[in-house]
Design an enzyme around this catalytic site. Structure first.
Site, PDB file in Angstrom:
ATOM      1  N   CYS A 201       0.964  -1.350  -0.354  1.00  0.00           N
ATOM      2  CA  CYS A 201      -0.110  -0.097   0.317  1.00  0.00           C
ATOM      3  C   CYS A 201       1.072   1.016  -0.194  1.00  0.00           C
ATOM      4  CB  CYS A 201      -0.699  -0.067   1.209  1.00  0.00           C
ATOM      5  SG  CYS A 201      -1.997   1.385   1.461  1.00  0.00           S
TER       6      CYS A 201
ATOM      7  N   CYS B 111      -0.808   4.057   2.289  1.00  0.00           N
ATOM      8  CA  CYS B 111      -0.934   3.749   4.346  1.00  0.00           C
ATOM      9  C   CYS B 111      -0.093   2.564   4.896  1.00  0.00           C
ATOM     10  CB  CYS B 111      -1.591   4.340   4.629  1.00  0.00           C
ATOM     11  SG  CYS B 111      -3.089   3.932   3.766  1.00  0.00           S
ATOM     12  N   SER B 112      -1.690   1.805   4.679  1.00  0.00           N
ATOM     13  CA  SER B 112      -0.917   0.692   6.031  1.00  0.00           C
ATOM     14  C   SER B 112      -2.413  -0.466   4.883  1.00  0.00           C
ATOM     15  CB  SER B 112      -0.619   0.494   6.756  1.00  0.00           C
ATOM     16  OG  SER B 112      -1.733   1.034   7.807  1.00  0.00           O
ATOM     17  N   CYS B 113      -2.832  -0.352   3.668  1.00  0.00           N
ATOM     18  CA  CYS B 113      -4.092  -1.424   3.461  1.00  0.00           C
ATOM     19  C   CYS B 113      -3.673  -2.405   2.960  1.00  0.00           C
ATOM     20  CB  CYS B 113      -4.497  -0.824   2.429  1.00  0.00           C
ATOM     21  SG  CYS B 113      -5.458   1.308   2.516  1.00  0.00           S
TER      22      CYS B 113
HETATM   23 CO    CO Z   1      -2.970   1.541   2.729  1.00  0.00          CO
END
Ligand code: CO
Length: 218
Positions: free
Chosen positions: A117, A120-122
C-alpha cells in the site's frame, strides 16, 4: 541471584522511569472524542467497539493459509477464489468485517506478485490480521513499486529475469492476497499440513512457500 538483587540489577540508574502519564497524541485524542460522541448520541454502543476490536484481534495469517491450502487442493475452489476472493473466503467461514473487496493474485512460473500500500497500510486484514511493521514503513511502500526486485532480494528472494514481477497497490476498498505456488514434493501432504507451510510473508509475496519449512525436517 534473583531479579530483585539490587546490587547487580540497579534498574533505576540505568534509565529514567517509564512515564505512564505521557500526553496522548492527536489520533488518540480524536479517537476518544469521536467515540464518546458516537456513544453519547446513541449511534454505537461501547460494547460494539469492544466486540469489533475482538474480531480484528482474532485474525491471523492462519486464515489466509487455510484459504491457500484449499485452493491448492481443490481446483473448483481455486477458480472461485480467483474470480471473487471475498466470496470464496466467506465460503470457508471467514467474515469480512469491513467493506473491502479481496482480489487474489496467483503466482505462476511466469508471474510473481507482490502487494503493497503506497499510501498507508491497507492490507487484507480479514484474512491475515495486522500487517507487519515493515509493510507500513516508507522504505517498503516506496521501493516496492520503484525497485521490487531489489526489495525482494533483501527478503532473500531472487526472481529470475524471465519472470515478471507484478506489484499491486492496495486501496481503502480493494485488498490483495497472493496465492503462492505450491512447492514441489508436497503432493502427499494433507490440506492442514499444506496450510502449515504457508507463511504471512508468502501471502504478501516477499518470499515463496518452502518445503520443507525452514528449520524443520521433512
Ligand atoms: Co493503505
Amino acid at each position: 541471584m534473583t531479579h530483585s538483587d539490587a546490587s547487580t540489577h540497579d534498574h533505576d540508574q540505568l534509565h529514567d522511569a517509564i512515564s505512564v502519564e505521557e500526553s496522548p497524541g492527536f489520533y488518540e485524542v480524536m479517537e476518544t472524542a469521536v467515540r464518546e460522541l458516537l456513544v453519547e448520541r446513541g449511534l454505537i454502543q461501547a460494547g460494539e467497539i469492544r466486540r469489533q476490536i475482538e474480531v480484528i484481534d482474532s485474525r491471523t495469517p492462519a486464515l489466509g493459509a487455510k484459504v491457500v491450502a484449499r485452493a491448492w487442493t481443490d481446483p473448483d475452489f481455486k477458480a472461485r477464489l480467483l474470480a471473487d476472493g471475498r466470496a470464496a473466503c466467506e465460503e470457508l467461514g471467514i467474515s469480512f468485517y469491513d467493506d473491502t473487496g479481496l482480489i487474489v493474485l496467483k503466482n505462476t512460473e511466469m508471474v510473481h506478485n507482490l502487494i503493497v500500500c503506497t499510501l498507508c497500510s491497507c492490507y487484507p486484514r480479514p484474512v491475515l490480521g495486522l500487517p507487519p511493521d515493515w509493510y507500513k514503513l516508507k522504505p517498503y511502500r516506496a521501493r516496492a513499486i520503484s525497485e521490487p526486485r531489489a526489495v525482494l532480494a533483501e527478503f532473500g528472494t531472487t526472481i529470475p529475469d524471465n519472470v515478471e514481477v507484478r506489484v499491486s497497490d492496495s486501496t481503502a476498498v480493494i485488498r490483495y492476497l497472493v496465492l503462492p505456488r505450491r512447492p514441489i514434493g508436497t503432493e502427499h501432504l494433507s490440506e492442514d499440513a499444506l496450510a502449515a507451510l504457508v507463511t504471512r510473508d508468502a501471502m504478501i509475496g516477499v518470499v515463496p512457500v518452502e518445503y520443507p519449512a525452514p528449520g524443520t525436517r521433512p
